[in-house]
Scaffold this motif. Structure first.
Motif, PDB file in Angstrom:
ATOM      1  N   ILE A 698       0.883  -1.164   0.000  1.00  0.00           N
ATOM      2  CA  ILE A 698       0.000   0.000   0.000  1.00  0.00           C
ATOM      3  C   ILE A 698       0.918   1.210   0.000  1.00  0.00           C
ATOM      4  CG2 ILE A 698      -1.797   1.248   1.248  1.00  0.00           C
ATOM      5  CD1 ILE A 698      -2.609  -1.412   2.499  1.00  0.00           C
ATOM      6  N   VAL A 699       0.806   2.051  -1.047  1.00  0.00           N
ATOM      7  CA  VAL A 699       1.785   3.111  -1.315  1.00  0.00           C
ATOM      8  C   VAL A 699       1.174   4.464  -1.019  1.00  0.00           C
ATOM      9  CG1 VAL A 699       3.278   4.143  -3.070  1.00  0.00           C
ATOM     10  CG2 VAL A 699       2.849   1.680  -3.080  1.00  0.00           C
ATOM     11  N   SER A 700       1.947   5.312  -0.353  1.00  0.00           N
ATOM     12  CA  SER A 700       1.527   6.695  -0.130  1.00  0.00           C
ATOM     13  C   SER A 700       1.786   7.468  -1.407  1.00  0.00           C
ATOM     14  CB  SER A 700       2.305   7.305   1.039  1.00  0.00           C
ATOM     15  OG  SER A 700       2.073   8.692   1.124  1.00  0.00           O
ATOM     16  N   LEU A 701       0.778   8.106  -1.982  1.00  0.00           N
ATOM     17  CA  LEU A 701       0.922   8.840  -3.234  1.00  0.00           C
ATOM     18  C   LEU A 701       1.672  10.142  -3.035  1.00  0.00           C
ATOM     19  CD1 LEU A 701      -2.569   8.254  -4.897  1.00  0.00           C
ATOM     20  CD2 LEU A 701      -0.500   6.853  -4.947  1.00  0.00           C
ATOM     21  N   ALA A 702       1.827  10.582  -1.811  1.00  0.00           N
ATOM     22  CA  ALA A 702       2.543  11.837  -1.573  1.00  0.00           C
ATOM     23  C   ALA A 702       4.035  11.653  -1.769  1.00  0.00           C
ATOM     24  CB  ALA A 702       2.252  12.329  -0.157  1.00  0.00           C
ATOM     25  N   GLY A 703       4.625  10.531  -1.334  1.00  0.00           N
ATOM     26  CA  GLY A 703       6.061  10.342  -1.467  1.00  0.00           C
ATOM     27  C   GLY A 703       6.458   9.067  -2.152  1.00  0.00           C
ATOM     28  N   GLY A 704       5.476   8.207  -2.494  1.00  0.00           N
ATOM     29  CA  GLY A 704       5.785   6.971  -3.189  1.00  0.00           C
ATOM     30  C   GLY A 704       6.311   5.884  -2.284  1.00  0.00           C
ATOM     31  N   ARG A 705       6.290   6.082  -0.970  1.00  0.00           N
ATOM     32  CA  ARG A 705       6.798   5.075  -0.061  1.00  0.00           C
ATOM     33  C   ARG A 705       5.713   4.068   0.310  1.00  0.00           C
ATOM     34  NH1 ARG A 705      10.834   7.825   4.389  1.00  0.00           N
ATOM     35  NH2 ARG A 705      12.279   8.855   2.902  1.00  0.00           N
ATOM     36  N   VAL A 706       6.197   2.861   0.694  1.00  0.00           N
ATOM     37  CA  VAL A 706       5.292   1.828   1.185  1.00  0.00           C
ATOM     38  C   VAL A 706       4.954   2.155   2.643  1.00  0.00           C
ATOM     39  CG1 VAL A 706       5.015  -0.613   1.718  1.00  0.00           C
ATOM     40  CG2 VAL A 706       6.222   0.080  -0.370  1.00  0.00           C
ATOM     41  N   VAL A 707       3.646   2.272   2.926  1.00  0.00           N
ATOM     42  CA  VAL A 707       3.216   2.537   4.302  1.00  0.00           C
ATOM     43  C   VAL A 707       2.625   1.286   4.957  1.00  0.00           C
ATOM     44  CG1 VAL A 707       2.809   4.985   3.886  1.00  0.00           C
ATOM     45  CG2 VAL A 707       0.962   3.328   3.486  1.00  0.00           C
ATOM     46  N   GLY A 708       2.310   0.289   4.145  1.00  0.00           N
ATOM     47  CA  GLY A 708       1.754  -0.931   4.710  1.00  0.00           C
ATOM     48  C   GLY A 708       1.573  -1.983   3.641  1.00  0.00           C
ATOM     49  N   PHE A 709       1.105  -3.145   4.051  1.00  0.00           N
ATOM     50  CA  PHE A 709       0.852  -4.245   3.134  1.00  0.00           C
ATOM     51  C   PHE A 709      -0.518  -4.834   3.433  1.00  0.00           C
ATOM     52  CE2 PHE A 709       5.472  -4.103   3.350  1.00  0.00           C
ATOM     53  CZ  PHE A 709       5.850  -4.251   2.029  1.00  0.00           C
ATOM     54  N   GLU A 710      -1.189  -5.305   2.362  1.00  0.00           N
ATOM     55  CA  GLU A 710      -2.389  -6.106   2.540  1.00  0.00           C
ATOM     56  C   GLU A 710      -1.983  -7.568   2.498  1.00  0.00           C
ATOM     57  OE1 GLU A 710      -6.826  -7.039   0.695  1.00  0.00           O
ATOM     58  OE2 GLU A 710      -5.509  -5.597  -0.316  1.00  0.00           O
ATOM     59  N   ALA A 711      -2.302  -8.310   3.553  1.00  0.00           N
ATOM     60  CA  ALA A 711      -1.965  -9.725   3.635  1.00  0.00           C
ATOM     61  C   ALA A 711      -3.045 -10.530   2.921  1.00  0.00           C
ATOM     62  CB  ALA A 711      -1.844 -10.162   5.091  1.00  0.00           C
TER      63      ALA A 711
END
Length: 936
Positions: A698-711
């Motif tokens: 799950i990617v933050s569109l503000a910085g392109g970083r991964v903030v979490g994962f869907e299992a």
């Protein structure tokens, strides 16, 4: 004062004094029936005479007219008081005395009002003559009002006289002298009034009423008190009673003391006047319970202890008093002192005890034998008379030698009405008479029994069971038949009820599975014997019935099942069968169908019948059925096979969306077998370690970083390879395996998250885990989540549960969500916009984020308008948004332009195993690819 005035006034004054004296005398003795009313009557007459005196002595027309008006006021009291006296003296009870006598006084009070206002309308008097001499009455002519008032008074007087006459007719002969005297006294004023209004009408000294009132009051008072004939006293007060050594109390019908002899006064410790008219409980020196029983139904012939000054034991005897027609008038209570008798009885008892002791020592053996024999006989008698069974002995000719008392109750006959076998045999229903006859014939040779039904004379039926055996004489010859008969009606009813319950559904009354299978077997047998005859089985399941239970409760769900059963029954043909297999599943057997077309026409009738709304708790509820149809065919011999085929077709209808009917074919059977194999393999997959958890970033569109994962879960099938959730989750939902799978995924995801957080503590990573709606009904979800977090050492902010909108519909689901939220667990609505959410209560739900379904970005023209509306709604509600299904760069650019926060999809990455997903934590997505992150 002239002699004529003195001659007029002296009787008036004397009459006033006599009436007032009688009133005062009677008022002191008002406890006696009717005496209070007579006291009021005498007082009213005294007041009226006093007004008449004032009229005579007053000068002038106006003064005489005033006192003439005043006389109307006591006149209004006299008729009701006379009627009240007649009712009380005659023993008649008036239900509403205040209403009756008040209503009788109202017309005369109205006449009094007209008299006082006569100068204004002239309705009360006509032709008032001037006063020509003092000490005279006012002379005037009568008007219609006067005549009507006189008639009214005479009618009420006649009414009272009729009441007295009726009492005279009912009275005991010893009473009639008293009543005749009272009736004569009542008649005297009436005769005086007739003379006043006829012969002496124009005379200034015409009014004879004061004379007649005084004479009547004296006569009535003398009749009431001096003759001592009031109520039951004429029967009880006798010279012998006065001289008796026993205490004698005379009670009236209401239980009040109306007379007592000197011994009774001494025993009770009261004076004569103080005891009369008082309740028996206050006078009789007896315990309260004895007096209560005496007043209710008598307590004669008992020995009791008395109170009072003397005390001691007495023998109580009661003698009821009745009128000529048997009506109760009262009772005479006699208390005999038995102190000496008791003392003698005690002495006699002592002597008898000593004698018995001597005799018992010499005859102990004989007494013991007699007692044993008597006890045995009494026991047998008690058993025969109190047993619910009937014991009987029949002679060879059929005559009853002995029948226990329960026979008449069992056979519905009168005592002694039936005493032979032939007559009793007529009560047996015709179809059972042969069995009963054979039983009696066999009972002369050997023990026999029979169960049969009889009809009582009132038409009711009973089931009886009889056991009979021969009775032999000393030569071994059977000369009697002995038997016992018991009523087995209730047992038979219970057996029938148990048989009915064994083959019928307890809620709807429809056939159950056992009865349906039996009838289906019979239909299959007929189909095999008759070419062209077939039968069809329908399995019907209600769509979304669980939603009804969750929304309205199980009682409402049961009510719906009953209503559905009624509609199904109403739309079936004669000879067809409707059954309930359990839950919301029904089975229907169509017999004698020609082909599938005929069966489908019957299905259409059923669907039309269920299309009308049902009413539950004031709400309209629509129900749609999923129906599976299977026709009998060669090779199908077992009912279970045909039911299984229809069940398979029904599940196929469910898979296709429900609210339809599917006809069984071979392809369905193959799919069912495959589904069964899949279920079996799925049950073992967790045990064998074939399940794997993969993670989609799950990617933050503000910085392109991964903030979490869907299992997400994948199944590494040993033969079929990797299986996506869509290939097996439906089966897992239906079988309940989804609960174990979800919880396994949650534990694996938490274990992996703990490692990632240890390596990248500054990132604040989280994982989202899908939770099935079955978790909410299964129970224990809250405790499991809390225990898993504790076991894996993951803080509560690291896990977010994804739920579908369907889980929000039931009250149970919302309650569980609220408890999870209270413990700090964050929740997201998955696939938002495709389910049942109501925007009206979205702000009240315990959720922290929305996941927009991938369908809004699918196709060539994504629906950005809906996505934008969801983003705006979430911002206003203070909730986060995750956009699912981002697969193209233009989609990403548009979402960034719209201000979306987070997204996931194949543009960023497919679901990866943990090892492949971890490197993404050191990179960022630049809009087209993953690039290394710059050092902080």
């Amino acid at each position: 004062m002239p002699p004529s005035a003195t001659l007029l006034l002296l009787p008036y004054v004397l009459s006033t004094a006599i009436s007032a004296g009688v009133a005062a005398y009677c008022w002191r003795r008002r406890a006696r029936p009717g005496v209070a009313a007579f006291a009021v009557l005498a007082a009213g007459e005294a007041c009226w005479t006093l007004g008449l005196i004032c009229e005579v002595v007053s000068p002038g027309v106006q003064a005489k007219a005033f006192w003439d008006n005043v006389q109307y006021l006591p006149i209004a009291v006299l008729p009701p008081a006379l009627l009240a006296f007649a009712n009380g003296f005659s023993g008649r009870t008036v239900r509403h005395p205040v209403r009756l006598y008040g209503a009788l006084a109202l017309p005369l009070l109205a006449v009094a009002a007209l008299a006082f206002t006569d100068p204004w309308h002239g309705l009360a008097r006509a032709g008032v003559q001037p006063v020509t001499a003092p000490y005279t009455q006012l002379v005037y002519g009568f008007t219609f009002v006067d005549v009507a008032a006189a008639i009214y008074i005479y009618v009420v007087q006649a009414w009272a006289y009729v009441v007295l006459a009726a009492g005279w007719i009912r009275a005991h002969p010893l009473y009639r002298a008293q009543m005749s005297l009272v009736m004569a006294g009542v008649l005297i004023p009436a005769l005086g009034s007739v003379l006043t209004f006829t012969v002496l009408r124009e005379s200034p000294y015409r009014d004879l009423s004061p004379w007649t009132f005084a004479i009547a009051n004296l006569v009535i008072a003398w009749g009431l008190f001096r003759r001592r004939l009031f109520d039951v006293v004429p029967v009880a007060r006798h010279a012998v009673v006065e001289s008796l050594a026993d205490a004698v109390y005379v009670l009236d019908a209401q239980g009040r003391v109306v007379d007592l002899n000197p011994v009774a006064r001494r025993t009770a410790g009261v004076a004569d006047d103080a005891a009369l008219g008082r309740p028996a409980e206050e006078v009789l020196p007896l315990p309260a319970d004895v007096v209560a029983r005496l007043r209710e139904n008598g307590a004669a012939g008992v020995d009791v202890a008395t109170g009072g000054p003397e005390g001691g034991p007495v023998h109580l005897s009661v003698h009821p008093l009745h009128g000529p027609h048997g009506e109760p008038w009262g009772r005479v209570v006699v208390l005999r002192d038995i102190t000496d008798a008791k003392r003698a009885e005690e002495e006699l008892r002592g002597s008898r005890d000593r004698l018995e002791a001597v005799v018992s020592e010499r005859t102990a053996a004989l007494v013991s034998a007699n007692e044993a024999l008597r006890y045995s006989q009494e026991s047998l008698r008690q058993i025969a008379e109190n047993s619910s069974e009937v014991f009987w002995l029949l002679e060879r000719d059929g005559h009853a030698a002995y029948v226990s008392p329960g026979f008449d109750r069992m056979w519905g006959t009168q005592p002694g009405e039936v005493r032979d076998a032939a007559t009793s045999f007529l009560s047996v229903v015709p179809e059972h008479r042969a069995a009963v006859q054979a039983m009696f014939e066999e009972a002369h040779l050997r023990p026999a029994e029979a169960t049969f039904r009889i009809v009582h004379p009132d038409g009711s039926e009973r089931w009886l069971h009889t056991r009979a055996a021969p009775v032999h004489d000393e030569h071994g010859v059977a000369y009697r038949v002995a038997g016992v008969t018991e009523d087995v009606t209730e047992r038979k009813r219970m057996q029938d009820q148990l048989l009915h319950d064994a083959f019928h559904d307890g809620l709807t009354g429809l056939a159950n599975r056992a009865l349906f299978q039996d009838r289906l077997q019979h239909s299959l047998d007929l189909s095999r014997r008759h070419t062209g005859r077939a039968c069809a089985v329908l399995i019907l399941d209600l769509d979304r019935f669980k939603l009804v239970n969750d929304s309205f409760g199980h009682l409402a769900g049961d009510r719906l099942l009953v209503d559905v059963a009624g509609r199904l029954r109403a739309r079936m043909r004669d000879g067809d069968t409707v059954a309930r297999f359990g839950g919301d599943e029904f089975a229907l057997l169509l017999e004698g169908v020609a082909d599938a077309g005929e069966a489908l026409r019957q299905v259409e009738r059923i669907q039309r019948g269920l299309a009308e709304p049902f009413e539950l708790q004031g709400n309209e509820v629509f129900v749609t059925p999923s129906i599976g149809l299977a026709l009998s065919a060669p090779g199908v011999e077992e009912p279970e096979e045909l039911v299984r085929r229809a069940d398979t077709a029904m599940y196929r209808a469910k898979e296709l969306g429900g609210a339809r009917c599917e006809v069984f074919d071979r392809a369905m059977h193959a799919r069912a077998l495959a589904r069964l194999r899949l279920e079996t393999e799925l049950r073992r997959a967790l045990e064998r370690g074939e399940m794997e958890v993969v993670f989609q970033p799950i990617v933050s569109l503000a910085g392109g970083r991964v903030v979490g994962f869907e299992a997400l879960v994948r199944w590494r099938h040993p033969q079929r390879g990797e299986l996506a959730p869509g290939a097996f989750l439906d089966v897992a939902e239906e079988t309940g395996l989804i609960v174990a799978i979800d919880r396994w995924v949650l534990r694996e995801a938490c274990t992996r998250l703990r490692r990632w957080r240890e390596r990248y503590p500054e990132r604040g990573l989280y994982v989202t885990v899908n939770v099935s709606g079955n978790q909410f009904t299964h129970g224990g979800l809250v405790d499991f989540v809390q225990q898993t977090l504790a076991d894996t050492c993951v803080e509560v902010d690291g896990v977010r549960l994804e739920i579908t909108e369907r889980a929000l519909v039931g009250r149970t689901g919302q309650a569980v969500l609220g408890e999870l939220r209270a413990r700090g667990v964050q929740m997201l609505i998955d696939d938002f916009g495709t389910g049942y959410s109501s925007l009206g209560y979205l702000h009240r739900l315990p959720i922290s984020a929305l996941k927009v379904d991938r369908s809004f970005l699918g196709g060539d023209q994504p629906n950005y308008a809906i996505v934008g509306a969801v983003l705006a709604l979430a911002r206003n509600l203070g909730k986060d948004v995750v956009i699912e299904g981002v697969e193209r760069a233009d989609q990403l650019a548009r979402l960034v332009e719209m201000g979306a926060g987070c997204a996931q999809g194949y543009l960023f990455s497919q679901p990866l195993d943990a090892a492949a997903a971890e490197p993404l934590l050191t990179r960022r997505f630049d809009g087209a690819a993953w690039v290394p992150m710059e050092p902080a």
